[in-house]
Write a protein that holds these residues in place. Structure first.
Motif, mmCIF file in Angstrom:
data_model
loop_
_atom_site.group_PDB
_atom_site.id
_atom_site.type_symbol
_atom_site.label_atom_id
_atom_site.label_comp_id
_atom_site.label_asym_id
_atom_site.label_seq_id
_atom_site.Cartn_x
_atom_site.Cartn_y
_atom_site.Cartn_z
ATOM 1 N N PHE A 58 5.413 7.282 36.068
ATOM 2 C CA PHE A 58 4.195 7.837 36.652
ATOM 3 C C PHE A 58 4.427 7.938 38.136
ATOM 4 O O PHE A 58 4.677 6.934 38.806
ATOM 5 C CB PHE A 58 2.981 6.954 36.366
ATOM 6 C CG PHE A 58 1.708 7.480 36.984
ATOM 7 C CD1 PHE A 58 0.884 8.333 36.271
ATOM 8 C CD2 PHE A 58 1.368 7.153 38.288
ATOM 9 C CE1 PHE A 58 -0.280 8.845 36.850
ATOM 10 C CE2 PHE A 58 0.208 7.653 38.871
ATOM 11 C CZ PHE A 58 -0.620 8.503 38.147
ATOM 12 N N ILE A 59 4.363 9.158 38.682
ATOM 13 C CA ILE A 59 4.598 9.334 40.108
ATOM 14 C C ILE A 59 3.570 10.314 40.670
ATOM 15 O O ILE A 59 3.207 11.293 40.023
ATOM 16 C CB ILE A 59 6.030 9.842 40.406
ATOM 17 C CG1 ILE A 59 6.363 11.070 39.548
ATOM 18 C CG2 ILE A 59 7.064 8.754 40.193
ATOM 19 C CD1 ILE A 59 7.741 11.646 39.841
ATOM 20 N N ASP A 60 3.107 10.022 41.868
ATOM 21 C CA ASP A 60 2.134 10.897 42.508
ATOM 22 C C ASP A 60 2.835 11.828 43.496
ATOM 23 O O ASP A 60 4.065 11.803 43.643
ATOM 24 C CB ASP A 60 1.031 10.087 43.193
ATOM 25 C CG ASP A 60 1.572 9.135 44.254
ATOM 26 O OD1 ASP A 60 2.686 9.390 44.789
ATOM 27 O OD2 ASP A 60 0.893 8.146 44.557
ATOM 28 N N LYS A 61 2.047 12.661 44.167
ATOM 29 C CA LYS A 61 2.608 13.678 45.051
ATOM 30 C C LYS A 61 3.480 13.069 46.146
ATOM 31 O O LYS A 61 4.566 13.583 46.459
ATOM 32 C CB LYS A 61 1.482 14.501 45.676
ATOM 33 C CG LYS A 61 1.980 15.578 46.621
ATOM 34 C CD LYS A 61 0.833 16.372 47.222
ATOM 35 C CE LYS A 61 1.362 17.406 48.215
ATOM 36 N NZ LYS A 61 0.268 18.197 48.830
ATOM 37 N N GLU A 62 3.019 11.976 46.738
ATOM 38 C CA GLU A 62 3.798 11.347 47.811
ATOM 39 C C GLU A 62 5.144 10.858 47.306
ATOM 40 O O GLU A 62 6.177 11.033 47.964
ATOM 41 C CB GLU A 62 3.007 10.180 48.416
ATOM 42 C CG GLU A 62 3.726 9.521 49.586
ATOM 43 C CD GLU A 62 2.907 8.406 50.219
ATOM 44 O OE1 GLU A 62 3.448 7.711 51.088
ATOM 45 O OE2 GLU A 62 1.733 8.242 49.831
ATOM 46 N N GLN A 63 5.139 10.270 46.116
ATOM 47 C CA GLN A 63 6.404 9.805 45.545
ATOM 48 C C GLN A 63 7.320 10.979 45.184
ATOM 49 O O GLN A 63 8.530 10.904 45.369
ATOM 50 C CB GLN A 63 6.112 8.948 44.307
ATOM 51 C CG GLN A 63 5.447 7.622 44.619
ATOM 52 C CD GLN A 63 4.966 6.912 43.360
ATOM 53 O OE1 GLN A 63 4.318 7.516 42.508
ATOM 54 N NE2 GLN A 63 5.301 5.633 43.243
ATOM 55 N N ILE A 64 6.729 12.057 44.680
ATOM 56 C CA ILE A 64 7.519 13.250 44.365
ATOM 57 C C ILE A 64 8.228 13.755 45.611
ATOM 58 O O ILE A 64 9.418 14.092 45.591
ATOM 59 C CB ILE A 64 6.618 14.355 43.775
ATOM 60 C CG1 ILE A 64 6.134 13.951 42.384
ATOM 61 C CG2 ILE A 64 7.357 15.695 43.708
ATOM 62 C CD1 ILE A 64 5.097 14.894 41.792
ATOM 63 N N ASN A 65 7.498 13.778 46.726
ATOM 64 C CA ASN A 65 8.067 14.283 47.971
ATOM 65 C C ASN A 65 9.208 13.423 48.498
ATOM 66 O O ASN A 65 10.032 13.893 49.290
ATOM 67 C CB ASN A 65 6.982 14.392 49.046
ATOM 68 C CG ASN A 65 5.977 15.479 48.733
ATOM 69 O OD1 ASN A 65 6.264 16.415 47.993
ATOM 70 N ND2 ASN A 65 4.772 15.356 49.289
ATOM 71 N N ARG A 82 14.638 15.561 42.157
ATOM 72 C CA ARG A 82 13.350 16.263 42.170
ATOM 73 C C ARG A 82 13.497 17.685 41.644
ATOM 74 O O ARG A 82 12.669 18.160 40.855
ATOM 75 C CB ARG A 82 12.782 16.285 43.591
ATOM 76 C CG ARG A 82 11.411 16.954 43.671
ATOM 77 C CD ARG A 82 10.820 16.894 45.075
ATOM 78 N NE ARG A 82 11.545 17.749 45.998
ATOM 79 C CZ ARG A 82 12.212 17.305 47.062
ATOM 80 N NH1 ARG A 82 12.251 16.004 47.327
ATOM 81 N NH2 ARG A 82 12.836 18.144 47.861
#
Length: 209
Positions: free
Chosen positions: A2-9, A16
């Motif tokens: 589970f990853i949010d936008k900040e982690q994706i970036n 990625r």
């Protein structure tokens, strides 16, 4: 995971890229055939082809930015106005995949990747001979997508080739019968199998689940 936008970036760039390319699932694997005004042929694999409408018959595809490397396919489309889209059959996935290499414009991927080309009914762009489903298009519009520098290229179908045995009385095409393959991410190829078929949905006919 589970990853949010900040982690994706903050993910590793290649990780990625592969993750986001895969998240949408299986996409159509198509070879785009084109030809320069000087008669040099080009072939490139795309996984971004999408239906835009049936009347007129419009097909779209996404072309990546050309700031770093030449985009021979897009250059040819803009220069001549015509191109072909060819489904990748299972027997051709290996050669098709390697058309993604950044070959110079004077080297034809048809020749380098041992893929036979053919010309049909005087259409001014090359088709893939061993593709069961293929169609020729005329470029009608290009729409820049400013957020990432890509371009939506829109073409109108001028001619189609589909085996008679693969089209039913309603016009649906049996992709499994045509050996059509799909792609996930940038390099994972899948066989397609038909598992079910359902009727056109009318509100009063929705069953109880």
């Amino acid at each position: 995971m589970f990853i949010d936008k900040e982690q994706i970036n903050h993910l590793d760039r290649k990780f990625r890229l592969n993750l986001i390319n895969s998240i949408t699932g299986i996409k159509p694997a198509n070879l785009i055939g084109s030809q320069s005004p000087d008669g040099l042929t080009n072939l490139a694999i795309f996984s971004s082809v999408v239906h835009l409408g049936s009347d007129p018959a419009l097909i779209g595809m996404i072309v990546r930015p050309d700031s770093e490397v030449a985009r021979n396919t897009f250059d040819n489309i803009k220069a001549t106005g015509y191109y072909t889209i060819n489904h990748v059959p299972l027997t051709l996935t290996r050669q098709a995949h390697y058309t993604s290499a950044k070959f110079p414009a004077d080297i034809s991927e048809f020749d380098r990747c041992a893929i036979d080309e053919e010309y049909l009914k005087g259409f001014p762009a090359p088709f893939v001979k061993d593709s069961y489903i293929k169609f020729g298009l005329k470029h009608v519009q290009s729409i820049p997508i400013e957020l990432n520098g890509t371009t939506l290229v829109i073409g109108e179908i001028q001619l189609m080739v589909v085996p008679d045995y693969a089209v039913n009385e309603l016009g649906y095409i049996d992709l499994q019968a045509c050996d059509t393959t799909g792609v996930a991410g940038l390099n994972q190829y899948y066989c397609l199998s038909k598992e079910a078929e359902y009727p056109y949905v009318r509100l009063e006919e929705v069953p109880e689940f």
